[in-house]
Design a protein around this motif. Structure first.
Motif, mmCIF file in Angstrom:
data_model
loop_
_atom_site.group_PDB
_atom_site.id
_atom_site.type_symbol
_atom_site.label_atom_id
_atom_site.label_comp_id
_atom_site.label_asym_id
_atom_site.label_seq_id
_atom_site.Cartn_x
_atom_site.Cartn_y
_atom_site.Cartn_z
ATOM 1 N N ALA A 1 57.467 6.120 48.531
ATOM 2 C CA ALA A 1 56.080 5.752 48.803
ATOM 3 C C ALA A 1 55.895 4.253 48.605
ATOM 4 O O ALA A 1 56.617 3.629 47.811
ATOM 5 C CB ALA A 1 55.134 6.512 47.873
ATOM 6 N N VAL A 2 54.954 3.698 49.337
ATOM 7 C CA VAL A 2 54.558 2.305 49.163
ATOM 8 C C VAL A 2 53.042 2.206 49.172
ATOM 9 O O VAL A 2 52.359 2.999 49.816
ATOM 10 C CB VAL A 2 55.136 1.364 50.262
ATOM 11 C CG1 VAL A 2 56.651 1.326 50.216
ATOM 12 C CG2 VAL A 2 54.646 1.742 51.643
ATOM 13 N N VAL A 3 52.546 1.224 48.434
ATOM 14 C CA VAL A 3 51.131 0.857 48.508
ATOM 15 C C VAL A 3 51.078 -0.452 49.273
ATOM 16 O O VAL A 3 51.755 -1.422 48.915
ATOM 17 C CB VAL A 3 50.500 0.682 47.108
ATOM 18 C CG1 VAL A 3 49.083 0.126 47.220
ATOM 19 C CG2 VAL A 3 50.498 2.003 46.351
ATOM 20 N N LEU A 4 50.301 -0.473 50.349
ATOM 21 C CA LEU A 4 50.097 -1.687 51.140
ATOM 22 C C LEU A 4 48.706 -2.235 50.865
ATOM 23 O O LEU A 4 47.747 -1.482 50.750
ATOM 24 C CB LEU A 4 50.186 -1.396 52.638
ATOM 25 C CG LEU A 4 51.529 -1.080 53.251
ATOM 26 C CD1 LEU A 4 51.383 -0.932 54.763
ATOM 27 C CD2 LEU A 4 52.538 -2.140 52.935
ATOM 28 N N THR A 5 48.626 -3.567 50.782
ATOM 29 C CA THR A 5 47.342 -4.253 50.631
ATOM 30 C C THR A 5 47.319 -5.438 51.584
ATOM 31 O O THR A 5 48.354 -5.832 52.121
ATOM 32 C CB THR A 5 47.142 -4.777 49.194
ATOM 33 O OG1 THR A 5 48.174 -5.715 48.893
ATOM 34 C CG2 THR A 5 47.165 -3.641 48.177
ATOM 35 N N ARG A 6 46.137 -6.010 51.788
ATOM 36 C CA ARG A 6 46.063 -7.262 52.534
ATOM 37 C C ARG A 6 46.671 -8.363 51.675
ATOM 38 O O ARG A 6 46.552 -8.344 50.455
ATOM 39 C CB ARG A 6 44.612 -7.612 52.875
ATOM 40 C CG ARG A 6 44.145 -6.995 54.174
ATOM 41 C CD ARG A 6 42.818 -7.546 54.635
ATOM 42 N NE ARG A 6 41.701 -7.345 53.736
ATOM 43 C CZ ARG A 6 41.092 -6.185 53.516
ATOM 44 N NH1 ARG A 6 41.513 -5.101 54.122
ATOM 45 N NH2 ARG A 6 40.077 -6.104 52.703
ATOM 46 N N THR A 7 47.284 -9.316 52.301
ATOM 47 C CA THR A 7 47.873 -10.441 51.591
ATOM 48 C C THR A 7 46.753 -11.376 51.125
ATOM 49 O O THR A 7 45.926 -11.799 51.947
ATOM 50 C CB THR A 7 48.855 -11.208 52.506
ATOM 51 O OG1 THR A 7 49.814 -10.291 53.001
ATOM 52 C CG2 THR A 7 49.530 -12.333 51.762
ATOM 53 N N PRO A 8 46.711 -11.695 49.832
ATOM 54 C CA PRO A 8 45.690 -12.639 49.369
ATOM 55 C C PRO A 8 45.868 -14.011 50.009
ATOM 56 O O PRO A 8 46.989 -14.407 50.351
ATOM 57 C CB PRO A 8 45.940 -12.726 47.850
ATOM 58 C CG PRO A 8 46.714 -11.487 47.512
ATOM 59 C CD PRO A 8 47.515 -11.168 48.735
ATOM 60 N N ALA A 9 44.780 -14.746 50.130
ATOM 61 C CA ALA A 9 44.823 -16.103 50.688
ATOM 62 C C ALA A 9 45.807 -16.946 49.886
ATOM 63 O O ALA A 9 45.887 -16.854 48.671
ATOM 64 C CB ALA A 9 43.435 -16.733 50.641
ATOM 65 N N GLY A 10 46.600 -17.731 50.585
ATOM 66 C CA GLY A 10 47.557 -18.600 49.939
ATOM 67 C C GLY A 10 48.929 -17.992 49.784
ATOM 68 O O GLY A 10 49.894 -18.702 49.477
ATOM 69 N N GLU A 11 49.063 -16.682 49.976
ATOM 70 C CA GLU A 11 50.392 -16.033 49.933
ATOM 71 C C GLU A 11 50.910 -15.925 51.358
ATOM 72 O O GLU A 11 50.157 -15.807 52.304
ATOM 73 C CB GLU A 11 50.311 -14.637 49.317
ATOM 74 C CG GLU A 11 50.182 -14.649 47.820
ATOM 75 C CD GLU A 11 50.307 -13.242 47.226
ATOM 76 O OE1 GLU A 11 50.961 -12.372 47.843
ATOM 77 O OE2 GLU A 11 49.745 -13.031 46.147
ATOM 78 N N GLY A 12 52.212 -15.922 51.516
ATOM 79 C CA GLY A 12 52.806 -15.941 52.843
ATOM 80 C C GLY A 12 53.261 -14.598 53.380
ATOM 81 O O GLY A 12 53.840 -14.548 54.457
ATOM 82 N N SER A 13 53.012 -13.526 52.670
ATOM 83 C CA SER A 13 53.510 -12.227 53.125
ATOM 84 C C SER A 13 52.809 -11.795 54.411
ATOM 85 O O SER A 13 51.590 -11.830 54.521
ATOM 86 C CB SER A 13 53.291 -11.169 52.051
ATOM 87 O OG SER A 13 53.790 -9.930 52.473
ATOM 88 N N ALA A 14 53.624 -11.422 55.409
ATOM 89 C CA ALA A 14 53.065 -10.938 56.682
ATOM 90 C C ALA A 14 54.145 -10.115 57.371
ATOM 91 O O ALA A 14 55.329 -10.244 57.092
ATOM 92 C CB ALA A 14 52.652 -12.092 57.569
ATOM 93 N N VAL A 15 53.692 -9.273 58.272
ATOM 94 C CA VAL A 15 54.598 -8.448 59.064
ATOM 95 C C VAL A 15 54.322 -8.769 60.518
ATOM 96 O O VAL A 15 53.180 -8.823 60.941
ATOM 97 C CB VAL A 15 54.367 -6.949 58.803
ATOM 98 C CG1 VAL A 15 55.256 -6.102 59.703
ATOM 99 C CG2 VAL A 15 54.639 -6.617 57.343
#
Length: 184
Positions: free
Chosen positions: A170-184
């Motif tokens: 299982a995974v929990v997904l969230t929106r990336t907070p401003a200033g972080e570079g995580s994206a798909v």
């Protein structure tokens, strides 16, 4: 057009059944040459769920889900959506998603839950669905659970017999907070 989803994996969880089944055991039952499984699939061992002892797909999925919530630092009740992304349903109605939700003690929570059944692509389709909903702002925290008990339906065909096992992730997904570079 921006094709990135600004989402991140905030937590990861898994559950492995207690029983370990080696490729050598399956090779004997399926009358395959020694070493066939590891040579052709890279799988030396897999797990087998004991459903009689309670290791059902939805119970295993709930264990993985609770671990993913702990890893994400959230309470399960903080979730906005639960997506079951599995190819082997426990039963037809109700489907795995509300059963996992019930095993997580969220049965009357009002959290949306549904299943995606696309065999081997279930998790990817579930991830895409979650990412789109997060990106649109419709939800803030999505749980994706993939739980499989494949062993009862496996054939003794060499291409299949040594490949699959039972487990949950299982995974929990969230929106990336401003200033972080995580994206798909």
């Amino acid at each position: 057009m921006d094709r990135l989803w600004n989402v991140k994996i905030a937590g990861i969880g898994h559950y492995l059944p207690r029983e370990v089944v080696t490729s050598a055991e399956i090779e004997r039952v399926a009358d395959l040459p020694a070493g066939f499984g590891a040579r052709n699939s890279g799988v030396w061992e897999r797990r087998r769920a004991d459903q009689e002892a309670g290791e059902t797909p939805t119970w295993m999925g709930a264990q993985a889900a609770l671990e993913a919530c702990r890893d994400a630092g959230i309470e399960p009740s903080d979730l906005d959506l639960i997506i079951n992304a599995s190819g082997t349903p426990e039963q037809a109605i109700p489907d795995n998603a509300p059963l996992i939700q019930r095993h997580m003690d969220l049965g009357n929570s009002g959290i949306q839950s549904f299943s995606v059944h696309a065999t081997c692509l279930s998790f990817l389709i579930g991830f895409e669905t979650a990412a789109e909903r997060l990106q649109s702002g419709r939800v803030d925290r999505v749980l994706i659970v993939s739980t499989e008990v494949a062993h009862p339906g496996l054939s003794t065909e060499p291409e299949v017999a040594t490949l699959f096992g039972d487990a949950a992730a299982a995974v929990v997904l969230t929106r990336t907070p401003a200033g972080e570079g995580s994206a798909v």
